[in-house]
Design a protein around this motif. Sequence first.
Motif, mmCIF file in Angstrom:
data_model
loop_
_atom_site.group_PDB
_atom_site.id
_atom_site.type_symbol
_atom_site.label_atom_id
_atom_site.label_comp_id
_atom_site.label_asym_id
_atom_site.label_seq_id
_atom_site.Cartn_x
_atom_site.Cartn_y
_atom_site.Cartn_z
ATOM 1 N N VAL A 71 0.883 -1.173 0.000
ATOM 2 C CA VAL A 71 0.000 0.000 0.000
ATOM 3 C C VAL A 71 0.918 1.220 0.000
ATOM 4 C CG1 VAL A 71 -2.065 1.006 1.041
ATOM 5 C CG2 VAL A 71 -1.444 -1.334 1.585
ATOM 6 N N GLY A 72 1.325 1.641 -1.226
ATOM 7 C CA GLY A 72 2.341 2.678 -1.403
ATOM 8 C C GLY A 72 2.086 3.934 -0.591
ATOM 9 N N GLU A 73 0.857 4.434 -0.659
ATOM 10 C CA GLU A 73 0.554 5.712 -0.010
ATOM 11 C C GLU A 73 0.737 5.628 1.506
ATOM 12 O OE1 GLU A 73 -3.149 7.526 -1.607
ATOM 13 O OE2 GLU A 73 -3.548 7.768 0.525
ATOM 14 N N LEU A 74 0.217 4.518 2.060
ATOM 15 C CA LEU A 74 0.324 4.331 3.511
ATOM 16 C C LEU A 74 1.788 4.170 3.924
ATOM 17 C CD1 LEU A 74 -1.238 3.837 6.152
ATOM 18 C CD2 LEU A 74 -1.497 1.446 5.470
ATOM 19 N N GLU A 75 2.519 3.380 3.139
ATOM 20 C CA GLU A 75 3.942 3.156 3.451
ATOM 21 C C GLU A 75 4.710 4.478 3.430
ATOM 22 O OE1 GLU A 75 5.618 0.030 0.956
ATOM 23 O OE2 GLU A 75 3.788 -1.135 1.237
ATOM 24 N N SER A 76 4.490 5.310 2.374
ATOM 25 C CA SER A 76 5.287 6.543 2.299
ATOM 26 C C SER A 76 4.886 7.529 3.392
ATOM 27 C CB SER A 76 5.242 7.172 0.904
ATOM 28 O OG SER A 76 3.939 7.182 0.439
ATOM 29 N N THR A 77 3.595 7.542 3.769
ATOM 30 C CA THR A 77 3.196 8.443 4.865
ATOM 31 C C THR A 77 3.876 8.029 6.172
ATOM 32 O OG1 THR A 77 1.064 8.723 3.795
ATOM 33 C CG2 THR A 77 1.198 9.388 6.094
ATOM 34 N N LEU A 78 3.873 6.732 6.446
ATOM 35 C CA LEU A 78 4.485 6.263 7.698
ATOM 36 C C LEU A 78 6.001 6.500 7.669
ATOM 37 C CD1 LEU A 78 2.466 2.946 8.237
ATOM 38 C CD2 LEU A 78 2.284 5.042 9.574
ATOM 39 N N ASP A 85 7.517 1.427 13.676
ATOM 40 C CA ASP A 85 6.739 0.314 14.255
ATOM 41 C C ASP A 85 5.524 -0.012 13.383
ATOM 42 O OD1 ASP A 85 8.346 0.013 16.334
ATOM 43 O OD2 ASP A 85 6.916 0.667 17.883
ATOM 44 N N LYS A 86 4.793 1.051 13.044
ATOM 45 C CA LYS A 86 3.572 0.834 12.255
ATOM 46 C C LYS A 86 3.937 0.407 10.828
ATOM 47 C CE LYS A 86 0.261 3.569 14.815
ATOM 48 N NZ LYS A 86 0.871 4.745 15.458
ATOM 49 N N LEU A 87 5.026 0.937 10.311
ATOM 50 C CA LEU A 87 5.470 0.575 8.960
ATOM 51 C C LEU A 87 5.789 -0.927 8.907
ATOM 52 C CD1 LEU A 87 6.120 1.691 6.156
ATOM 53 C CD2 LEU A 87 8.459 2.075 6.926
ATOM 54 N N GLU A 88 6.415 -1.401 9.972
ATOM 55 C CA GLU A 88 6.750 -2.826 10.034
ATOM 56 C C GLU A 88 5.473 -3.683 10.020
ATOM 57 O OE1 GLU A 88 8.997 -5.739 13.063
ATOM 58 O OE2 GLU A 88 9.591 -3.639 13.147
ATOM 59 N N LYS A 89 4.469 -3.226 10.767
ATOM 60 C CA LYS A 89 3.195 -3.976 10.817
ATOM 61 C C LYS A 89 2.546 -4.011 9.433
ATOM 62 C CE LYS A 89 2.004 -3.130 15.610
ATOM 63 N NZ LYS A 89 1.261 -2.307 16.540
ATOM 64 N N VAL A 90 2.601 -2.870 8.732
ATOM 65 C CA VAL A 90 1.996 -2.795 7.401
ATOM 66 C C VAL A 90 2.737 -3.716 6.442
ATOM 67 C CG1 VAL A 90 1.711 -1.291 5.391
ATOM 68 C CG2 VAL A 90 0.992 -0.503 7.635
ATOM 69 N N ASN A 91 4.068 -3.684 6.504
ATOM 70 C CA ASN A 91 4.852 -4.465 5.533
ATOM 71 C C ASN A 91 4.866 -5.953 5.831
ATOM 72 O OD1 ASN A 91 5.483 -2.307 3.971
ATOM 73 N ND2 ASN A 91 7.399 -1.838 5.037
ATOM 74 N N TYR A 92 4.619 -6.312 7.106
ATOM 75 C CA TYR A 92 4.729 -7.713 7.495
ATOM 76 C C TYR A 92 3.809 -8.617 6.677
ATOM 77 C CZ TYR A 92 4.901 -11.895 10.322
ATOM 78 O OH TYR A 92 5.055 -13.191 10.712
#
Length: 305
Positions: A71-78, A85-92
């Motif tokens: 989810v590119g947009e969410l990843e770049s915002t984080l 921490d939250k980026l790791e959860k998203v990418n996991y």
Amino acid sequence: MAPVTKAVVPAAGLGTRFLPATKAMPKEMLPVVDKPAIQYVVEEAVAAGLTDVLMITGRNKNALENHFDRVGELESTLERKGDSDKLEKVNYSTGLADVHYLRQGDPKGLGHAVLRAKMHVGHEPFAVLLGDDLIDHRDVLLTRMLDVQQQRSTTIVALLEVDPSVAHLYGIATVEPTDEEDVVRITGLVEKPAPGTAPSNLAIIGRYVLRPEIFDILERTEPGKGGEIQLTDALQEMADGPDWAGGVHGVVFRGRRYDTGDRADYIKAVVQLAVEREDLGPELRPWLREFAAGLGDGDGDPDPS
Ligand code: UTP
């Protein structure tokens, strides 16, 4: 027999017990604390060494696909916020497994959903994990089932002892003991027996290691209970005839299992898992005690104090 490498996760049911929550979202996407139920299931498959996952999807498949995609947009915002921490959860969930998707078309039952996996699976044994049935990661089930499958080369189902009062909600097995305490040979299976008629209290739960011969049987299995093509009916045929690759064995599971397809069980699962968490438990436990005390003797009115 070749080792099992593929997992099939049927997630195409209509989830009518959860309407309207499941009107535009598969029930497998309902959050259990802060992860969708389906992620627990994929994590379980991966933990057992199965990284090739085929999801059988239904009408709201986008939510499932998006969850295991970037989810590119969410990843770049984080990233911009430096919230690692939250980026790791998203990418996991993105890198968890090699997830493939296949539409079931009409939801004609679990047996039909499994049959859709035939081309992807080929002539190997494979695991089936139901997307709304969670097994606590601290209790081993799938790994044990895979071991038993390799030893015996038969078809394996997971069994759980249930209270006789709820046996009519499950597929129920008639069994014979084997030389291993947690393994039984299945001599009969019945899908959702009428109340009071269940042949035992051993219920089939949502984990299977199937031999590919199941596809031949499913291809000619007629609709059964509820007008659906039932996996239990095909397994019954396999259990019946010694010709079917040695029949069917059950692994009796004595650990924690959560049925997130049922509303009350879903709520229990969320509470139980949240209370045990380090980040949420300390806040929830005292609140829950106070709340439970306020429920009093079960008549809905608080106890007078
Ligand atoms: P359920 O028996 O829980 O049915 O399916 P359901 O339609 O999902 O839910 P309710 O009863 O209407 O609330 C057991 C499993 O089989 C899958 C479901 O997604 C669930 O994981 N399933 C069921 C399919 O993939 N396809 C089907 O046609 C039926």
